[in-house]
Design a protein around this motif. Sequence first.
Motif, PDB file in Angstrom:
ATOM      1  N   GLY A  60     -39.015 -38.403 -25.608  1.00  0.00           N
ATOM      2  CA  GLY A  60     -40.047 -38.984 -24.754  1.00  0.00           C
ATOM      3  C   GLY A  60     -40.892 -37.927 -24.074  1.00  0.00           C
ATOM      4  N   SER A  61     -40.235 -36.831 -23.638  1.00  0.00           N
ATOM      5  CA  SER A  61     -40.973 -35.747 -22.991  1.00  0.00           C
ATOM      6  C   SER A  61     -41.936 -35.076 -23.963  1.00  0.00           C
ATOM      7  CB  SER A  61     -39.984 -34.722 -22.436  1.00  0.00           C
ATOM      8  OG  SER A  61     -40.652 -33.629 -21.850  1.00  0.00           O
ATOM      9  N   LEU A  62     -41.494 -34.881 -25.201  1.00  0.00           N
ATOM     10  CA  LEU A  62     -42.368 -34.267 -26.204  1.00  0.00           C
ATOM     11  C   LEU A  62     -43.547 -35.183 -26.539  1.00  0.00           C
ATOM     12  CD1 LEU A  62     -39.702 -32.721 -28.608  1.00  0.00           C
ATOM     13  CD2 LEU A  62     -41.189 -31.502 -27.025  1.00  0.00           C
ATOM     14  N   ASP A  63     -43.284 -36.463 -26.637  1.00  0.00           N
ATOM     15  CA  ASP A  63     -44.378 -37.410 -26.895  1.00  0.00           C
ATOM     16  C   ASP A  63     -45.386 -37.401 -25.752  1.00  0.00           C
ATOM     17  OD1 ASP A  63     -43.393 -38.209 -29.316  1.00  0.00           O
ATOM     18  OD2 ASP A  63     -42.282 -39.923 -28.531  1.00  0.00           O
ATOM     19  N   GLU A  64     -44.870 -37.319 -24.514  1.00  0.00           N
ATOM     20  CA  GLU A  64     -45.762 -37.287 -23.358  1.00  0.00           C
ATOM     21  C   GLU A  64     -46.627 -36.030 -23.366  1.00  0.00           C
ATOM     22  OE1 GLU A  64     -45.486 -37.353 -18.452  1.00  0.00           O
ATOM     23  OE2 GLU A  64     -43.678 -37.568 -19.680  1.00  0.00           O
ATOM     24  N   THR A  65     -46.014 -34.893 -23.707  1.00  0.00           N
ATOM     25  CA  THR A  65     -46.773 -33.637 -23.795  1.00  0.00           C
ATOM     26  C   THR A  65     -47.848 -33.722 -24.866  1.00  0.00           C
ATOM     27  OG1 THR A  65     -44.845 -32.356 -23.079  1.00  0.00           O
ATOM     28  CG2 THR A  65     -46.597 -31.158 -24.203  1.00  0.00           C
ATOM     29  N   LEU A  66     -47.496 -34.307 -26.003  1.00  0.00           N
ATOM     30  CA  LEU A  66     -48.460 -34.452 -27.088  1.00  0.00           C
ATOM     31  C   LEU A  66     -49.624 -35.355 -26.685  1.00  0.00           C
ATOM     32  CD1 LEU A  66     -49.226 -33.876 -30.012  1.00  0.00           C
ATOM     33  CD2 LEU A  66     -47.815 -35.826 -30.699  1.00  0.00           C
ATOM     34  N   ASN A  67     -49.324 -36.445 -25.992  1.00  0.00           N
ATOM     35  CA  ASN A  67     -50.389 -37.352 -25.540  1.00  0.00           C
ATOM     36  C   ASN A  67     -51.294 -36.678 -24.515  1.00  0.00           C
ATOM     37  OD1 ASN A  67     -49.471 -39.438 -27.172  1.00  0.00           O
ATOM     38  ND2 ASN A  67     -48.093 -40.245 -25.594  1.00  0.00           N
ATOM     39  N   LYS A  68     -50.689 -35.886 -23.600  1.00  0.00           N
ATOM     40  CA  LYS A  68     -51.490 -35.155 -22.616  1.00  0.00           C
ATOM     41  C   LYS A  68     -52.426 -34.172 -23.311  1.00  0.00           C
ATOM     42  CE  LYS A  68     -48.372 -35.272 -18.611  1.00  0.00           C
ATOM     43  NZ  LYS A  68     -47.525 -34.438 -17.719  1.00  0.00           N
ATOM     44  N   TYR A  69     -51.888 -33.490 -24.316  1.00  0.00           N
ATOM     45  CA  TYR A  69     -52.697 -32.493 -25.029  1.00  0.00           C
ATOM     46  C   TYR A  69     -53.868 -33.165 -25.747  1.00  0.00           C
ATOM     47  CZ  TYR A  69     -54.066 -29.012 -28.466  1.00  0.00           C
ATOM     48  OH  TYR A  69     -54.787 -28.157 -29.246  1.00  0.00           O
ATOM     49  N   ARG A  70     -53.593 -34.293 -26.380  1.00  0.00           N
ATOM     50  CA  ARG A  70     -54.661 -34.989 -27.089  1.00  0.00           C
ATOM     51  C   ARG A  70     -55.750 -35.472 -26.133  1.00  0.00           C
ATOM     52  NH1 ARG A  70     -50.797 -38.631 -31.077  1.00  0.00           N
ATOM     53  NH2 ARG A  70     -50.494 -37.044 -32.713  1.00  0.00           N
ATOM     54  N   ALA A  71     -55.314 -35.990 -24.962  1.00  0.00           N
ATOM     55  CA  ALA A  71     -56.287 -36.489 -23.996  1.00  0.00           C
ATOM     56  C   ALA A  71     -57.107 -35.342 -23.411  1.00  0.00           C
ATOM     57  CB  ALA A  71     -55.572 -37.253 -22.882  1.00  0.00           C
ATOM     58  N   ALA A  72     -56.415 -34.239 -23.087  1.00  0.00           N
ATOM     59  CA  ALA A  72     -57.115 -33.098 -22.487  1.00  0.00           C
ATOM     60  C   ALA A  72     -57.997 -32.381 -23.504  1.00  0.00           C
ATOM     61  CB  ALA A  72     -56.100 -32.121 -21.891  1.00  0.00           C
ATOM     62  N   ALA A  73     -57.561 -32.410 -24.777  1.00  0.00           N
ATOM     63  CA  ALA A  73     -58.333 -31.707 -25.810  1.00  0.00           C
ATOM     64  C   ALA A  73     -59.716 -32.312 -25.977  1.00  0.00           C
ATOM     65  CB  ALA A  73     -57.575 -31.739 -27.131  1.00  0.00           C
ATOM     66  N   ASP A  74     -59.826 -33.615 -25.770  1.00  0.00           N
ATOM     67  CA  ASP A  74     -61.139 -34.263 -25.897  1.00  0.00           C
ATOM     68  C   ASP A  74     -62.088 -33.811 -24.795  1.00  0.00           C
ATOM     69  OD1 ASP A  74     -60.212 -35.625 -28.089  1.00  0.00           O
ATOM     70  OD2 ASP A  74     -59.584 -37.387 -26.943  1.00  0.00           O
ATOM     71  N   ALA A  75     -61.557 -33.585 -23.587  1.00  0.00           N
ATOM     72  CA  ALA A  75     -62.394 -33.200 -22.451  1.00  0.00           C
ATOM     73  C   ALA A  75     -62.614 -31.688 -22.395  1.00  0.00           C
ATOM     74  CB  ALA A  75     -61.761 -33.690 -21.148  1.00  0.00           C
ATOM     75  N   SER A  76     -61.527 -30.923 -22.547  1.00  0.00           N
ATOM     76  CA  SER A  76     -61.627 -29.471 -22.448  1.00  0.00           C
ATOM     77  C   SER A  76     -60.556 -28.827 -23.322  1.00  0.00           C
ATOM     78  CB  SER A  76     -61.459 -29.015 -20.989  1.00  0.00           C
ATOM     79  OG  SER A  76     -61.478 -27.607 -20.897  1.00  0.00           O
ATOM     80  N   PRO A  77     -60.883 -28.498 -24.569  1.00  0.00           N
ATOM     81  CA  PRO A  77     -59.900 -27.914 -25.482  1.00  0.00           C
ATOM     82  C   PRO A  77     -59.273 -26.626 -24.951  1.00  0.00           C
ATOM     83  CG  PRO A  77     -61.860 -28.619 -26.660  1.00  0.00           C
ATOM     84  CD  PRO A  77     -62.178 -28.716 -25.194  1.00  0.00           C
ATOM     85  N   GLU A  78     -60.073 -25.754 -24.320  1.00  0.00           N
ATOM     86  CA  GLU A  78     -59.550 -24.488 -23.825  1.00  0.00           C
ATOM     87  C   GLU A  78     -58.534 -24.715 -22.716  1.00  0.00           C
ATOM     88  OE1 GLU A  78     -62.745 -22.010 -22.669  1.00  0.00           O
ATOM     89  OE2 GLU A  78     -63.558 -21.765 -24.691  1.00  0.00           O
ATOM     90  N   GLN A  79     -58.839 -25.614 -21.786  1.00  0.00           N
ATOM     91  CA  GLN A  79     -57.915 -25.911 -20.703  1.00  0.00           C
ATOM     92  C   GLN A  79     -56.631 -26.530 -21.251  1.00  0.00           C
ATOM     93  OE1 GLN A  79     -58.068 -25.058 -17.641  1.00  0.00           O
ATOM     94  NE2 GLN A  79     -56.265 -26.184 -16.869  1.00  0.00           N
ATOM     95  N   ALA A  80     -56.772 -27.394 -22.240  1.00  0.00           N
ATOM     96  CA  ALA A  80     -55.600 -28.016 -22.849  1.00  0.00           C
ATOM     97  C   ALA A  80     -54.697 -26.969 -23.490  1.00  0.00           C
ATOM     98  CB  ALA A  80     -56.030 -29.045 -23.892  1.00  0.00           C
ATOM     99  N   LEU A  81     -55.300 -25.997 -24.159  1.00  0.00           N
ATOM    100  CA  LEU A  81     -54.514 -24.940 -24.786  1.00  0.00           C
ATOM    101  C   LEU A  81     -53.788 -24.086 -23.754  1.00  0.00           C
ATOM    102  CD1 LEU A  81     -56.891 -23.757 -27.657  1.00  0.00           C
ATOM    103  CD2 LEU A  81     -54.688 -24.911 -27.899  1.00  0.00           C
ATOM    104  N   ARG A  82     -54.471 -23.768 -22.646  1.00  0.00           N
ATOM    105  CA  ARG A  82     -53.847 -22.963 -21.600  1.00  0.00           C
ATOM    106  C   ARG A  82     -52.664 -23.702 -20.972  1.00  0.00           C
ATOM    107  NH1 ARG A  82     -59.252 -21.208 -20.423  1.00  0.00           N
ATOM    108  NH2 ARG A  82     -59.520 -22.943 -18.963  1.00  0.00           N
TER     109      ARG A  82
END
Length: 238
Positions: A60-82
């Motif tokens: 569940g934690s990994l799925d949550e991290t993946l969902n956060k990354y996908r959501a943040a990647a749409d708004a700010s890919p660089e911030q999501a990567l950091r």
Amino acid sequence: MKKRILTRFTAIMFIIGLMAAIQYNTINEPNLRDTRDEWEIRQELSREKQLHSQLLSEIGSLDETLNKYRAAADASPEQALRETAGELRKSAGLSEAKGPGIEVLVEPSLEAVAMGLEIEGISPDLLIRLVNEINRYNGLYVSIDGKRIINTTAIRDINGQTAVNTKPVDTPPFSIKIISESMEDSKKLYNHLLASRILDDFYIDNLTLNVSEPQNELVIEAYDGTVDTKYLQASEGE
């Protein structure tokens, strides 16, 4: 003549009866018997359920991290990567960790000190058993005598002395720090260690475990070694 036939018949019947008895015992007595009592079986079942629950929590934690990354990647890919890189470094033990936890002091037993016995270092096998107990009850981050435990950590004997990450562990006393996901998990680990049979194993080696009350914020240092990336390979993909 009749007597000889009767004797042979009796011998044959005896052999047949003996073979039948052996076959009966073989069928009705399994080679391996489970000698555990009901309480021990229930404890094993409880540990398996806790492991299952822990695995589901990690998924569940990994799925949550993946969902956060996908959501943040749409708004700010660089911030999501950091942010993702920071979380990965924390999970890998490469950055300092803070959170609720407990501290365990490994020290010589009072009887050993009173009798003037020579205090030897902790054995690798005993230390590994303790780490396994900690991991089984949601120990998230662990440090032994100032040495951070990560996925590639080795606990072994080097030149007659127990070493963690190739660095020798001090002769007791020394401390073990454990951070859990939540204060509730820290309390569960605290209660488990106080009731665990591993306390007896330490006592046999003239050592004791003194477990501190759970703390709201404990600090564990980052891993200070070099992570071996020899077998890691970059892959192309999304």
